[in-house]
Design a protein around this motif. Structure first.
Motif, short mmCIF file in Angstrom:
data_model
loop_
_atom_site.label_atom_id
_atom_site.label_comp_id
_atom_site.label_asym_id
_atom_site.label_seq_id
_atom_site.Cartn_x
_atom_site.Cartn_y
_atom_site.Cartn_z
N ASP A 1 0.86 -1.19 0.00
CA ASP A 1 0.00 0.00 0.00
C ASP A 1 0.89 1.24 0.00
OD1 ASP A 1 -1.87 1.99 0.33
OD2 ASP A 1 -2.94 1.01 1.97
N TRP A 2 1.39 1.60 -1.18
CA TRP A 2 2.33 2.72 -1.28
C TRP A 2 1.67 4.04 -0.93
CZ3 TRP A 2 1.62 6.66 -4.85
CH2 TRP A 2 0.61 6.44 -5.79
N GLU A 3 0.37 4.18 -1.22
CA GLU A 3 -0.33 5.43 -0.89
C GLU A 3 -0.40 5.64 0.61
OE1 GLU A 3 -3.81 4.42 -3.30
OE2 GLU A 3 -3.50 6.35 -4.32
N ARG A 4 -0.60 4.56 1.35
CA ARG A 4 -0.61 4.68 2.81
C ARG A 4 0.76 5.12 3.32
NH1 ARG A 4 -1.69 0.00 7.44
NH2 ARG A 4 -0.84 1.25 9.14
N ILE A 5 1.81 4.54 2.76
CA ILE A 5 3.16 4.92 3.18
C ILE A 5 3.38 6.41 2.97
CG2 ILE A 5 5.62 4.60 2.70
CD1 ILE A 5 4.91 1.68 1.95
N LEU A 6 3.05 6.91 1.77
CA LEU A 6 3.21 8.34 1.49
C LEU A 6 2.37 9.18 2.42
CD1 LEU A 6 3.31 8.96 -2.35
CD2 LEU A 6 5.17 8.95 -0.70
N ARG A 7 1.12 8.78 2.60
CA ARG A 7 0.19 9.55 3.43
C ARG A 7 0.75 9.73 4.84
NH1 ARG A 7 -3.79 6.62 2.39
NH2 ARG A 7 -3.84 5.30 4.24
N GLU A 8 1.24 8.65 5.42
CA GLU A 8 1.72 8.75 6.80
C GLU A 8 3.07 9.44 6.89
OE1 GLU A 8 1.08 5.59 9.49
OE2 GLU A 8 -0.52 4.67 8.28
N LEU A 9 3.91 9.30 5.88
CA LEU A 9 5.18 10.01 5.89
C LEU A 9 4.98 11.51 5.81
CD1 LEU A 9 7.50 7.86 3.60
CD2 LEU A 9 7.63 8.13 6.07
N ARG A 10 3.98 11.94 5.06
CA ARG A 10 3.78 13.38 4.86
C ARG A 10 3.10 14.04 6.05
NH1 ARG A 10 1.60 13.41 -1.41
NH2 ARG A 10 3.51 12.62 -2.35
N GLU A 11 2.41 13.27 6.87
CA GLU A 11 1.61 13.88 7.93
C GLU A 11 2.46 14.73 8.86
OE1 GLU A 11 -0.88 11.39 10.20
OE2 GLU A 11 -2.40 11.19 8.64
N GLU A 12 3.66 14.29 9.17
CA GLU A 12 4.47 15.00 10.16
C GLU A 12 5.64 15.74 9.52
OE1 GLU A 12 5.46 11.96 12.94
OE2 GLU A 12 3.46 11.94 13.83
N GLY A 13 5.62 15.86 8.20
CA GLY A 13 6.73 16.53 7.54
C GLY A 13 6.65 18.04 7.62
N THR A 14 5.45 18.56 7.82
CA THR A 14 5.27 20.00 7.85
C THR A 14 4.06 20.36 8.70
OG1 THR A 14 5.04 21.96 6.45
CG2 THR A 14 3.82 20.01 5.79
N ALA A 15 3.96 21.61 9.07
CA ALA A 15 2.82 22.05 9.88
C ALA A 15 2.65 23.55 9.71
CB ALA A 15 3.04 21.73 11.36
N LEU A 16 1.43 24.02 9.95
CA LEU A 16 1.25 25.45 10.14
C LEU A 16 1.80 25.80 11.52
CD1 LEU A 16 -2.39 25.96 8.83
CD2 LEU A 16 -0.28 26.72 7.74
N PRO A 17 2.57 26.88 11.63
CA PRO A 17 3.12 27.23 12.95
C PRO A 17 2.02 27.43 14.00
CG PRO A 17 4.20 28.48 11.24
CD PRO A 17 3.04 27.79 10.59
N ASP B 1 11.26 19.44 15.05
CA ASP B 1 10.38 19.15 13.92
C ASP B 1 9.00 19.72 14.19
OD1 ASP B 1 8.74 17.28 15.33
OD2 ASP B 1 10.19 15.70 14.97
N PRO B 2 8.08 19.62 13.22
CA PRO B 2 6.77 20.27 13.37
C PRO B 2 5.93 19.78 14.54
CG PRO B 2 7.20 19.86 11.06
CD PRO B 2 8.29 19.17 11.82
N ARG B 3 6.33 18.68 15.18
CA ARG B 3 5.59 18.24 16.36
C ARG B 3 6.05 18.96 17.62
NH1 ARG B 3 6.83 11.94 15.45
NH2 ARG B 3 8.83 12.92 14.92
N ASP B 4 7.19 19.62 17.56
CA ASP B 4 7.78 20.24 18.75
C ASP B 4 7.29 21.67 18.94
OD1 ASP B 4 9.36 17.97 19.21
OD2 ASP B 4 10.88 18.67 17.81
N GLY B 5 7.13 22.08 20.19
CA GLY B 5 6.74 23.45 20.49
C GLY B 5 7.95 24.34 20.66
N LEU B 6 7.88 25.57 20.10
CA LEU B 6 8.95 26.55 20.22
C LEU B 6 8.68 27.56 21.33
CD1 LEU B 6 9.41 27.38 16.43
CD2 LEU B 6 10.71 25.74 17.79
N GLY B 7 7.44 27.69 21.73
CA GLY B 7 7.04 28.69 22.70
C GLY B 7 5.57 29.00 22.50
N PHE B 8 5.12 30.10 23.12
CA PHE B 8 3.73 30.52 23.01
C PHE B 8 3.67 31.89 22.33
CE2 PHE B 8 4.09 27.66 26.59
CZ PHE B 8 3.04 26.78 26.38
#
Length: 739
Positions: free
Chosen positions: A254-270, A501-508
């Motif tokens: 299931d290559w689409e699942r692999i891509l989907r889950e890899l991309r989820e944490e690659g970026t974020a809105l601040p 990474d995008p899961r980490d908090g930088l501050g408030f």
């Protein structure tokens, strides 16, 4: 906690992932020995030829690499990190099935057949690492030098030929044509996907491997050998993409699942800006109901889902920009309410909002003081991250065919190698809330910072006031406590780098401005030095990024560019070009009305990469800037000279605590100093470009793209590019991030 080995360095996987490496008791190893140094296993074929099952990869910059990544720091630009040095060579992963009952059986079979691989993922998700990622194994012919091999346990029965094959608790896949044959196989287990995705996530993060598969115009995975040289592909491939007789890892992947889950944490809105739901159009509000925005976690899931597809990402990003432009009170891109350059975007948010990175990056600078030490105008606390983004080699920097190679010698560079191409950008998160470092927030950044304070480096004396400054020869957390700009870009201590990474908090989010009314906001900015133009093929990215105006003479921050101001002409009646060079031509109500409306011209502004003096730089002429402001003009006209000097002195003192970008700081963070001039990107647009670039361009050089246009002889990397590619770039695709 599971960990894998890259160039001799352990890299952690989540604690629930079982990993056994070649260093562990009971591990599988393609090395003859690991202590005191690595030596390779060898095999002898029927003709008496000896095979090395593992060998050092060939580095384009030198010729004396050893097993286990020894020596690869020489390929790193800072000559400190062998893992970063490997970016020059490793840019792909090849997925295989093992056609074996277990990973242990797979290992034995590989030994017998004189093959090797890096990782094996067993049926229960247990990962076996049998060779350092830095070393070359024998698993995929032409891809061996540039790729990492992963063997997934699967019986690999073609169920079309063997309908009675033992299921072993697996479900059958659908049918698929691969390299001209028809196949139906067993699917992979849930435990295998969990381990494989976490393994790929670490490999992608550490080695900058792009999370993409080769896909066709319909967005489906290519089901045959690639029609271009497979070793030029940057991303994840199946074994069938490399050799025409292969069909692994089969239709059960299931290559689409692999891509989907890899991309989820690659970026974020601040941050999720206030008013975002209301800024969505009716169709999007129906797709993402308001309940989906109830908490940050649930809103993050909406964003992650939207960013997996080009169309939904574009719509959501537009709504993010609209929410920020309509509610920020003047912090627009690339111009603020006073007709002065503004390099980022203000995001209005609720109290207590955590600010996160746009992308994974390395902390290089920060200013973090308690709330009672913040200036009158608001917070001058900030965090600055550096992002190194590998791009396909620029065709224009490869060695021309008519230039003879330099003579090779010991340690000489490979004369045929294409230079590595890395885009370095910085993301700034300004106006963060006050921080008490004696009682730091429970965020990843501060956990890492507190570990730096234990060093024996001395504490600097308190700063003298005025513009912010740094104290690089002292302990940097102690310098933060004193009110300095902490510098964490330490070339001599790469092991102590603070990566977030995008899961980490930088501050408030904090406050800024005259009438704050307890509202919170954060200024997010993306900028680079002139090297960004050397790295980026902007001819490929016109849908997302385009060169904008350059105004190196505007040290008073005033926007005088006709290319930019002319966009306001129809909306607010800007005067002719002749008047722009001498005075401001737009007042605050006109600028506000332009940005708070939803105009087509705003899309043009968002795509612009603009060169101007940074508002945080000590090269800004603040006296001229204040004089050019609307308030300054009134003061100069109506106040007596003595009163005007007093007013200007007080105003200047209010702005100076926000000045931090000096030549000294730039030198410490590896920003090419150009008298305070930087190239700025709209942060949300840059995020869209990053998503597009990693998903659609798929590692191809400009020459490769031009060859796909029919091999036209009138095209080159410097001639005819924009015209030749414009139709291709503007053609909408039916699925993910089409080129």
């Amino acid at each position: 906690m599971g960990r894998i080995i890259i160039a001799g360095k352990p890299r952690n996987l989540p604690p629930d992932i079982q990993v056994t490496t070649y260093l562990d008791p009971g591990g599988k190893s393609f090395y003859q020995q690991v202590e005191p140094t690595l030596t390779t296993r060898t095999a002898v074929d029927e003709d008496g030829v000896t095979w090395e099952l593992v060998k050092p990869r060939r580095c384009p910059a030198f010729r004396d690499a050893k097993l286990g990544g020894v020596g690869w720091e020489a390929a790193d630009p800072d000559h400190t990190d062998p893992v970063r040095g490997l970016w020059q060579v490793i840019h792909a992963v090849v997925l295989h099935h093992d056609a074996s009952p277990s990973s242990a059986s797979c290992f034995d079979t590989l030994i017998q057949r004189h093959y090797s691989t890096h990782f094996m993922v067993d049926h229960d998700g247990h990962i076996y690492q049998a060779a350092d990622v830095a070393d070359e194994t024998i698993h995929a012919t032409v891809m061996n030098q540039v790729a990492i091999g992963i063997d997934l346990n699967n019986p690999a029965d073609n169920l079309l030929d063997s309908p009675g094959a033992h299921a072993d608790g697996r479900d059958p896949s659908g049918e698929m044509e691969i390299n001209g044959g028809r196949y139906k196989s067993w699917r992979y287990r849930e435990e295998q996907y969990r381990s494989l995705i976490e393994l790929l996530r670490v490999l992608a993060a550490e080695l900058q491997i792009q999370p993409v598969f080769p896909v066709d115009e319909a967005g489906q995975i290519v089901n045959s050998v690639l029609d271009t040289d497979p070793k030029e592909f940057h991303g994840i491939v199946c074994h069938w993409h490399v050799q025409p007789e292969k069909w692994d890892p089969g239709p059960g992947l299931d290559w689409e699942r692999i891509l989907r889950e890899l991309r989820e944490e690659g970026t974020a809105l601040p941050v999720i800006p206030e008013g975002l739901f209301d800024a969505l159009d009716a169709g999007d509000r129906q797709q993402w109901p308001k309940a989906s925005w109830a908490t940050r976690d649930s809103a993050d899931k909406v964003v992650a889902r939207a960013f997996k597809d080009e169309t939904t990402a574009a719509r959501l990003s537009h709504a993010v920009c609209r929410a920020a432009e309509a509610n920020s009170g003047g912090g627009w891109y690339p111009m603020g309410a006073n007709q002065t350059w503004h390099g980022g975007l203000h995001f209005p948010v609720a109290r207590g909002t955590v600010v996160r990175p746009l992308l994974k990056g390395e902390l290089v600078a920060a200013h973090l003081v308690p709330a009672d030490r913040l200036p009158e105008l608001g917070s001058n606390n900030f965090v600055l991250l550096r992002h190194r983004i590998p791009l396909p080699p620029r065709a224009s920097i490869a060695r021309p065919a008519d230039v003879p190679p330099e003579p090779a010698g010991a340690g000489a560079a490979d004369a045929t190698a294409t230079p590595a191409n890395v885009l370095t950008v910085f993301s700034l998160y300004m106006h963060l809330d006050g921080v008490d470092l004696n009682h730091p927030p429970d965020l990843r950044l501060f956990e890492r910072l507190m570990g730096h304070e234990a060093s024996a480096d001395p504490e600097p004396p308190p700063p003298e006031g005025g513009p912010l400054t740094c104290a690089p020869k002292f302990n940097q957390v102690k310098a933060l406590r004193q009110g300095y700009v902490g510098i964490f870009s330490e070339k001599d201590r790469p092991a102590s780098a603070i990566e977030l990474d995008p899961r980490d908090g930088l501050g408030f989010a904090g406050e800024w401005g005259e009438a704050r009314d307890d509202r919170r906001m954060v200024h997010v900015e993306v900028f680079a030095d002139a090297s960004c133009l050397d790295a980026m093929e902007l001819g490929l990215y016109g849908r997302y990024l385009q060169p904008g105006p350059e105004e190196p003479e505007s040290t008073d921050l005033v926007v005088r560019s006709w290319a930019l101001l002319s966009l306001f002409k129809d909306a607010v009646g800007a005067p002719p070009k002749s008047a722009i060079r001498t005075a401001k031509v737009l007042d605050e109500p006109a600028i506000r009305g332009f940005f708070e409306a939803d105009r087509e011209e705003q899309e043009t502004l968002r795509r612009m990469i603009v060169r101007h003096v940074s508002e945080w730089s000590d090269r800004v002429d603040w006296v001229a800037t204040l004089l050019a402001s609307q308030e300054g003009q009134r003061w100069a006209e109506h106040l007596p000279p003595a009163s005007a000097r007093w007013v200007f002195g007080n105003e200047l003192a209010r702005f100076l605590p926000f000045v931090w970008l000096t030549e000294k700081v730039a030198r410490q963070i590896d920003l090419r100093w150009d008298n305070g001039l930087v190239y700025t990107f709209h942060p949300v647009q840059f995020l869209l470009w990053w998503l597009y670039r990693r998903s659609a361009v798929r590692g191809k050089t400009l020459d490769a793209l031009l060859s796909e246009l029919g091999g036209r002889k009138d095209l080159s990397s410097t001639r005819g590019v924009s015209e030749a590619l414009s139709d291709l770039l503007e053609t909408p695709g039916p699925r993910d991030w089409q080129l």
